[in-house]
Motif scaffolding. Structure first.
Motif, PDB file in Angstrom:
ATOM      1  N   MET A  28     -33.324 -18.375   4.357  1.00  0.00           N
ATOM      2  CA  MET A  28     -32.494 -18.933   5.418  1.00  0.00           C
ATOM      3  C   MET A  28     -33.186 -18.729   6.760  1.00  0.00           C
ATOM      4  N   ASN A  29     -33.058 -19.703   7.624  1.00  0.00           N
ATOM      5  CA  ASN A  29     -33.686 -19.618   8.938  1.00  0.00           C
ATOM      6  C   ASN A  29     -33.210 -18.384   9.687  1.00  0.00           C
ATOM      7  N   ARG A  30     -34.140 -17.660  10.296  1.00  0.00           N
ATOM      8  CA  ARG A  30     -33.816 -16.395  10.963  1.00  0.00           C
ATOM      9  C   ARG A  30     -32.816 -16.568  12.106  1.00  0.00           C
ATOM     10  N   THR A  31     -32.706 -17.774  12.643  1.00  0.00           N
ATOM     11  CA  THR A  31     -31.749 -18.013  13.731  1.00  0.00           C
ATOM     12  C   THR A  31     -30.323 -18.155  13.213  1.00  0.00           C
ATOM     13  N   GLU A  32     -30.154 -18.211  11.880  1.00  0.00           N
ATOM     14  CA  GLU A  32     -28.839 -18.450  11.302  1.00  0.00           C
ATOM     15  C   GLU A  32     -28.142 -17.179  10.814  1.00  0.00           C
ATOM     16  N   TYR A  33     -28.810 -16.045  10.941  1.00  0.00           N
ATOM     17  CA  TYR A  33     -28.172 -14.779  10.559  1.00  0.00           C
ATOM     18  C   TYR A  33     -28.657 -13.681  11.491  1.00  0.00           C
ATOM     19  N   GLU A  34     -27.848 -12.639  11.607  1.00  0.00           N
ATOM     20  CA  GLU A  34     -28.188 -11.528  12.483  1.00  0.00           C
ATOM     21  C   GLU A  34     -28.239 -10.227  11.705  1.00  0.00           C
ATOM     22  N   LEU A  35     -29.039  -9.282  12.211  1.00  0.00           N
ATOM     23  CA  LEU A  35     -29.193  -7.973  11.596  1.00  0.00           C
ATOM     24  C   LEU A  35     -28.651  -6.919  12.548  1.00  0.00           C
ATOM     25  N   ILE A  36     -27.708  -6.130  12.063  1.00  0.00           N
ATOM     26  CA  ILE A  36     -27.058  -5.099  12.872  1.00  0.00           C
ATOM     27  C   ILE A  36     -27.297  -3.744  12.213  1.00  0.00           C
ATOM     28  N   VAL A  37     -28.036  -2.878  12.875  1.00  0.00           N
ATOM     29  CA  VAL A  37     -28.307  -1.532  12.367  1.00  0.00           C
ATOM     30  C   VAL A  37     -27.369  -0.558  13.071  1.00  0.00           C
ATOM     31  N   VAL A  38     -26.634   0.210  12.265  1.00  0.00           N
ATOM     32  CA  VAL A  38     -25.724   1.224  12.803  1.00  0.00           C
ATOM     33  C   VAL A  38     -26.257   2.584  12.356  1.00  0.00           C
ATOM     34  N   ASP A  39     -26.772   3.342  13.295  1.00  0.00           N
ATOM     35  CA  ASP A  39     -27.486   4.574  12.970  1.00  0.00           C
ATOM     36  C   ASP A  39     -26.610   5.814  13.194  1.00  0.00           C
ATOM     37  N   GLY A  40     -26.682   6.737  12.254  1.00  0.00           N
ATOM     38  CA  GLY A  40     -25.888   7.956  12.322  1.00  0.00           C
ATOM     39  C   GLY A  40     -26.533   9.044  13.156  1.00  0.00           C
ATOM     40  N   ASN A  41     -27.088   8.637  14.314  1.00  0.00           N
ATOM     41  CA  ASN A  41     -27.742   9.567  15.241  1.00  0.00           C
ATOM     42  C   ASN A  41     -28.917  10.283  14.571  1.00  0.00           C
ATOM     43  N   SER A  42     -29.821   9.490  14.022  1.00  0.00           N
ATOM     44  CA  SER A  42     -31.001  10.015  13.331  1.00  0.00           C
ATOM     45  C   SER A  42     -31.828  10.905  14.245  1.00  0.00           C
ATOM     46  N   LYS A  43     -32.485  11.891  13.624  1.00  0.00           N
ATOM     47  CA  LYS A  43     -33.358  12.792  14.371  1.00  0.00           C
ATOM     48  C   LYS A  43     -34.818  12.348  14.298  1.00  0.00           C
ATOM     49  N   ASP A  44     -35.090  11.262  13.626  1.00  0.00           N
ATOM     50  CA  ASP A  44     -36.450  10.758  13.520  1.00  0.00           C
ATOM     51  C   ASP A  44     -36.569   9.441  14.294  1.00  0.00           C
ATOM     52  N   PRO A  92     -36.076 -12.521  -1.035  1.00  0.00           N
ATOM     53  CA  PRO A  92     -36.088 -13.537   0.025  1.00  0.00           C
ATOM     54  C   PRO A  92     -34.875 -14.451   0.056  1.00  0.00           C
ATOM     55  N   GLU A  93     -34.231 -14.650  -1.078  1.00  0.00           N
ATOM     56  CA  GLU A  93     -33.103 -15.578  -1.154  1.00  0.00           C
ATOM     57  C   GLU A  93     -31.751 -14.893  -0.963  1.00  0.00           C
ATOM     58  N   TRP A  94     -31.744 -13.604  -0.652  1.00  0.00           N
ATOM     59  CA  TRP A  94     -30.485 -12.854  -0.652  1.00  0.00           C
ATOM     60  C   TRP A  94     -29.473 -13.394   0.353  1.00  0.00           C
ATOM     61  N   VAL A  95     -29.860 -13.562   1.609  1.00  0.00           N
ATOM     62  CA  VAL A  95     -28.914 -14.029   2.630  1.00  0.00           C
ATOM     63  C   VAL A  95     -28.429 -15.436   2.297  1.00  0.00           C
ATOM     64  N   GLU A  96     -29.330 -16.294   1.871  1.00  0.00           N
ATOM     65  CA  GLU A  96     -28.940 -17.663   1.524  1.00  0.00           C
ATOM     66  C   GLU A  96     -27.987 -17.678   0.334  1.00  0.00           C
ATOM     67  N   THR A  97     -28.200 -16.792  -0.637  1.00  0.00           N
ATOM     68  CA  THR A  97     -27.300 -16.691  -1.792  1.00  0.00           C
ATOM     69  C   THR A  97     -25.903 -16.279  -1.352  1.00  0.00           C
ATOM     70  N   VAL A  98     -25.831 -15.315  -0.452  1.00  0.00           N
ATOM     71  CA  VAL A  98     -24.536 -14.881   0.081  1.00  0.00           C
ATOM     72  C   VAL A  98     -23.812 -16.053   0.740  1.00  0.00           C
ATOM     73  N   TYR A  99     -24.506 -16.769   1.604  1.00  0.00           N
ATOM     74  CA  TYR A  99     -23.892 -17.884   2.317  1.00  0.00           C
ATOM     75  C   TYR A  99     -23.466 -18.991   1.347  1.00  0.00           C
ATOM     76  N   ALA A 100     -24.336 -19.322   0.396  1.00  0.00           N
ATOM     77  CA  ALA A 100     -24.045 -20.407  -0.541  1.00  0.00           C
ATOM     78  C   ALA A 100     -22.857 -20.080  -1.433  1.00  0.00           C
ATOM     79  N   GLU A 101     -22.717 -18.806  -1.821  1.00  0.00           N
ATOM     80  CA  GLU A 101     -21.604 -18.414  -2.686  1.00  0.00           C
ATOM     81  C   GLU A 101     -20.270 -18.577  -1.968  1.00  0.00           C
TER      82      GLU A 101
END
Length: 234
Positions: A28-44, A92-101
């Motif tokens: 899926m085109n990268r402009t069509e989905y977003e990535l949100i990282v929620v970090d538990g205050n990592s020490k690294d 590679p097809e994971w996001v597109e599979t989610v959307y298509a389902e």
């Protein structure tokens, strides 16, 4: 945005780059989905690495993994919220599979899929093969929905209507399925596959890890006897 992907992290500097790189290289085109990282205050350097790939990187405000997923869902702009873990690798097809389902099944409130071992080996393949069989049996008998936080997606409206994940130490992915089914169907999608890290079971032992998980779930999601999340890995 068509899909918002929420990734909880904690001290994942060895794995998060690999995970996010796989999510940036989707069909899926990268402009069509977003990535949100929620970090538990990592020490690294987890957050520094994540910022190279993700659209949003925040420090979680609510406790435990379920709380981190809820924090990410609050920031999601898409109608579909998918969740995975920072030590997973996504085909590679994971996001597109989610959307298509979801597009093919407008009545669905949630979908989930299968896992295969990131670290190869007969023991790992057998263990996850059993987990996938359990998922199938639960789904087709309607006895339970064995969703996994590393490979599940929700319609945002349904997720918000039920208040998201219960904040607990283990079993939150089973618990949420029992509630979201009242918002629509919960579908099992075998094509929705994720490479799952077996490091917990390799380091702490399969039987011990499963015992701890079952023990905590029987206690309602939290226990003073066992600690399942925020482990320190070698």
């Amino acid at each position: 945005m068509k899909v918002s992907v929420v990734i909880p992290t904690y001290n994942e500097e060895k794995n998060i780059g690999r995970c996010l790189e796989s999510l940036c290289n989707q069909t899926m085109n990268r402009t069509e989905y977003e990535l949100i990282v929620v970090d538990g205050n990592s020490k690294d350097t987890t957050r520094d690495i994540a910022r190279k790939y993700a659209d949003k990187v925040i420090i979680q405000t609510r406790a435990k993994v379920g709380g981190a997923r809820n924090d990410g869902a609050d920031l999601a702009t898409a109608d579909i919220i998918a969740t995975t873990d920072g030590d997973c690798v996504l085909p590679p097809e994971w996001v597109e599979t989610v959307y298509a389902e979801f597009a093919a099944h407008p009545e669905a409130a949630a979908i989930y899929g299968t896992v295969y071992p990131l670290e190869d080996g007969i023991k790992n393949r057998v263990n996850l093969g059993l987990a996938n069989t359990f998922s199938r049996i639960g789904y087709y008998t309607k006895a339970l929905y064995y969703t996994l936080g590393c490979n599940t997606a929700f319609r945002r409206a349904a997720f918000m209507n039920i208040g998201g994940y219960k904040v607990c130490d283990a079993g939150d992915d089973l618990e949420i399925a029992r509630r979201v089914v009242h918002e629509g169907t919960v579908r099992f999608c075998p094509k929705m596959r994720v490479a799952f890290s077996m490091r917990r079971y390799d380091q702490f032992g399969t039987l011990k890890s499963l015992y701890e998980w079952v023990h905590i779930v029987r206690k309602g999601g939290d226990s003073d006897d066992c600690q399942y999340s925020k482990r320190e890995y070698q």
